[in-house]
Design a protein around this motif. Structure first.
Motif, short mmCIF file in Angstrom:
data_model
loop_
_atom_site.label_atom_id
_atom_site.label_comp_id
_atom_site.label_asym_id
_atom_site.label_seq_id
_atom_site.Cartn_x
_atom_site.Cartn_y
_atom_site.Cartn_z
N ILE A 8 10.82 -5.30 68.58
CA ILE A 8 11.46 -5.02 67.25
C ILE A 8 12.20 -6.26 66.82
CG2 ILE A 8 11.38 -2.78 67.26
CD1 ILE A 8 14.34 -2.82 66.93
N ASN A 9 12.43 -6.60 65.70
CA ASN A 9 13.69 -7.39 65.20
C ASN A 9 14.52 -6.57 64.16
OD1 ASN A 9 12.54 -7.66 62.62
ND2 ASN A 9 10.93 -8.76 63.14
N GLU A 10 15.47 -7.33 63.77
CA GLU A 10 16.49 -6.67 62.95
C GLU A 10 15.94 -6.01 61.72
OE1 GLU A 10 17.13 -9.26 64.71
OE2 GLU A 10 18.93 -8.89 65.93
N LEU A 11 14.81 -6.45 61.26
CA LEU A 11 14.22 -6.06 59.89
C LEU A 11 13.48 -4.76 60.38
CD1 LEU A 11 12.60 -9.51 58.59
CD2 LEU A 11 14.74 -8.63 57.96
N ASP A 12 13.17 -4.34 61.40
CA ASP A 12 12.65 -3.00 61.70
C ASP A 12 13.80 -1.86 61.91
OD1 ASP A 12 9.91 -3.87 62.10
OD2 ASP A 12 10.59 -4.69 63.92
N PHE A 13 15.00 -2.14 61.78
CA PHE A 13 16.42 -1.33 61.98
C PHE A 13 16.05 -0.26 60.73
CE2 PHE A 13 19.59 -4.24 64.32
CZ PHE A 13 18.77 -3.95 65.50
N SER A 14 15.78 -0.82 59.52
CA SER A 14 15.89 0.05 58.33
C SER A 14 14.72 1.21 58.70
CB SER A 14 15.26 -0.45 56.99
OG SER A 14 14.06 -1.18 57.22
N LYS A 15 13.49 1.00 59.38
CA LYS A 15 12.57 1.83 59.57
C LYS A 15 12.89 3.09 60.60
CE LYS A 15 8.94 -1.29 58.72
NZ LYS A 15 8.21 -2.66 59.38
N ILE A 16 13.64 2.44 61.43
CA ILE A 16 14.26 3.54 62.57
C ILE A 16 15.43 4.41 61.63
CG2 ILE A 16 15.86 3.62 64.47
CD1 ILE A 16 14.65 1.01 65.55
N VAL A 17 16.33 3.86 60.96
CA VAL A 17 17.01 4.44 60.17
C VAL A 17 16.48 5.63 59.49
CG1 VAL A 17 18.69 4.27 58.27
CG2 VAL A 17 18.96 2.73 60.00
N ASP A 18 15.44 5.40 58.62
CA ASP A 18 14.65 6.26 57.85
C ASP A 18 14.09 7.53 58.50
OD1 ASP A 18 15.04 4.67 55.66
OD2 ASP A 18 13.04 3.80 55.68
N TYR A 36 26.67 6.28 67.09
CA TYR A 36 26.71 6.18 65.75
C TYR A 36 27.29 7.49 64.87
CZ TYR A 36 23.35 2.67 67.00
OH TYR A 36 22.48 1.49 67.34
N LYS A 37 27.80 7.37 63.54
CA LYS A 37 28.29 8.23 62.67
C LYS A 37 26.96 8.42 61.75
CE LYS A 37 32.34 8.17 64.17
NZ LYS A 37 32.59 8.98 65.55
N GLU A 43 23.63 -1.21 59.12
CA GLU A 43 24.87 -2.08 59.59
C GLU A 43 25.38 -1.37 60.71
OE1 GLU A 43 23.80 -2.38 55.27
OE2 GLU A 43 24.42 -0.59 56.35
N GLN A 44 25.53 -0.06 60.94
CA GLN A 44 26.14 0.48 62.11
C GLN A 44 24.99 -0.10 63.52
OE1 GLN A 44 27.20 4.64 62.51
NE2 GLN A 44 26.12 4.87 60.59
N MET A 45 23.76 -0.20 63.27
CA MET A 45 22.78 -0.84 64.17
C MET A 45 23.15 -2.18 64.53
SD MET A 45 19.20 1.28 63.61
CE MET A 45 18.56 0.70 65.25
N GLU A 46 23.17 -3.03 63.33
CA GLU A 46 23.59 -4.35 63.71
C GLU A 46 24.97 -4.56 64.52
OE1 GLU A 46 21.53 -5.84 59.38
OE2 GLU A 46 23.64 -5.51 59.40
N ARG A 51 25.48 -8.44 70.18
CA ARG A 51 25.02 -9.35 71.07
C ARG A 51 23.62 -9.90 71.13
NH1 ARG A 51 26.93 -7.50 76.74
NH2 ARG A 51 25.98 -5.59 75.89
N GLY A 52 22.87 -9.19 70.02
CA GLY A 52 21.44 -9.36 69.99
C GLY A 52 20.51 -8.45 70.71
N ILE A 53 19.21 -8.30 70.42
CA ILE A 53 18.53 -7.55 71.17
C ILE A 53 17.33 -8.28 71.84
CG2 ILE A 53 18.35 -5.39 69.63
CD1 ILE A 53 16.29 -6.11 68.04
N ASN A 54 16.55 -7.81 72.60
CA ASN A 54 15.38 -8.45 73.27
C ASN A 54 15.89 -9.50 74.26
OD1 ASN A 54 14.14 -6.07 72.03
ND2 ASN A 54 13.56 -7.36 70.19
N THR A 55 16.99 -9.54 74.49
CA THR A 55 17.58 -10.84 75.28
C THR A 55 18.39 -10.25 76.54
OG1 THR A 55 19.57 -11.21 74.26
CG2 THR A 55 17.87 -12.31 73.63
#
Length: 182
Positions: A8-18, A36-37, A43-46, A51-55
């Motif tokens: 994934i990339n950070e743009l996919d976070f909203s799908k997970i949140v939903d 998380y709360k 924003e919580q996921m970011e 330190r980034g993802i997929n590295t």
């Protein structure tokens, strides 16, 4: 239905949140522990993955589970907390959109991630944690070959006052290879 795992990339976070926010605060704890709360936000996921993802530096590889026929995002799963000395990592943050549960997608996605862990990342052991109340997940993990190795009793008190035991499960590369030959 055929599925694939894609980073994934950070743009996919909203799908997970939903997907996560279709449930309550207890479900959020099942999915991510106390990280998380509720309600979950991008924003919580970011902040969590700052330190980034997929590295290697981010120490977490997060995959979207995708229906290959429809090209649709239907869940996510991550491989994180790499221990290079022990050659092991932890599987977590595993979720399937409720509309797609009970169709074997979780088991297929987990098998795919296990293969990546042992073949691509050259790990020797994969661990995961699950609360005892999540019977469906436990059944899925066992079908893939994970075995219970430890229990942390009364780790979390749910909103209804019920204490949840955390079960730690493990799959070794040796056991996985043996299971592949069956």
């Amino acid at each position: 239905m055929k599925i694939t795992l894609e980073l994934i990339n950070e743009l996919d976070f909203s799908k997970i949140v939903d997907i996560v926010n279709e449930y309550d605060s207890d479900f959020l704890v099942q999915w991510a522990g106390l990280t998380y709360k509720y309600p979950l936000s991008v924003e919580q996921m970011e902040e969590h993955y700052n330190r980034g993802i997929n590295t290697k530096e981010g120490n977490a590889y997060v995959y979207k589970i995708k229906d290959t026929e429809l090209g649709r995002f239907i869940g996510s799963i991550q491989l994180a907390r790499f221990d290079e000395a022990k050659k092991e990592a932890v599987i977590g943050r595993f979720i399937i959109d409720n509309k797609f549960r009970g169709k074997g997608i979780g088991q297929a996605a987990l098998k795919h991630l296990v293969r990546l862990g042992f073949e691509q990342f050259e790990l020797n052991r994969l661990k995961l944690n699950v609360f005892h109340i999540n019977k469906g997940a436990i059944k899925c993990y066992e079908k893939v070959g994970f075995q219970q190795i430890d229990v942390n009793p009364k780790l979390y008190k749910s909103s209804t006052g019920e204490w949840w035991d955390q079960i730690q499960m493990l799959l070794s590369k040796k056991e996985w290879i043996h299971n592949q030959k069956k």
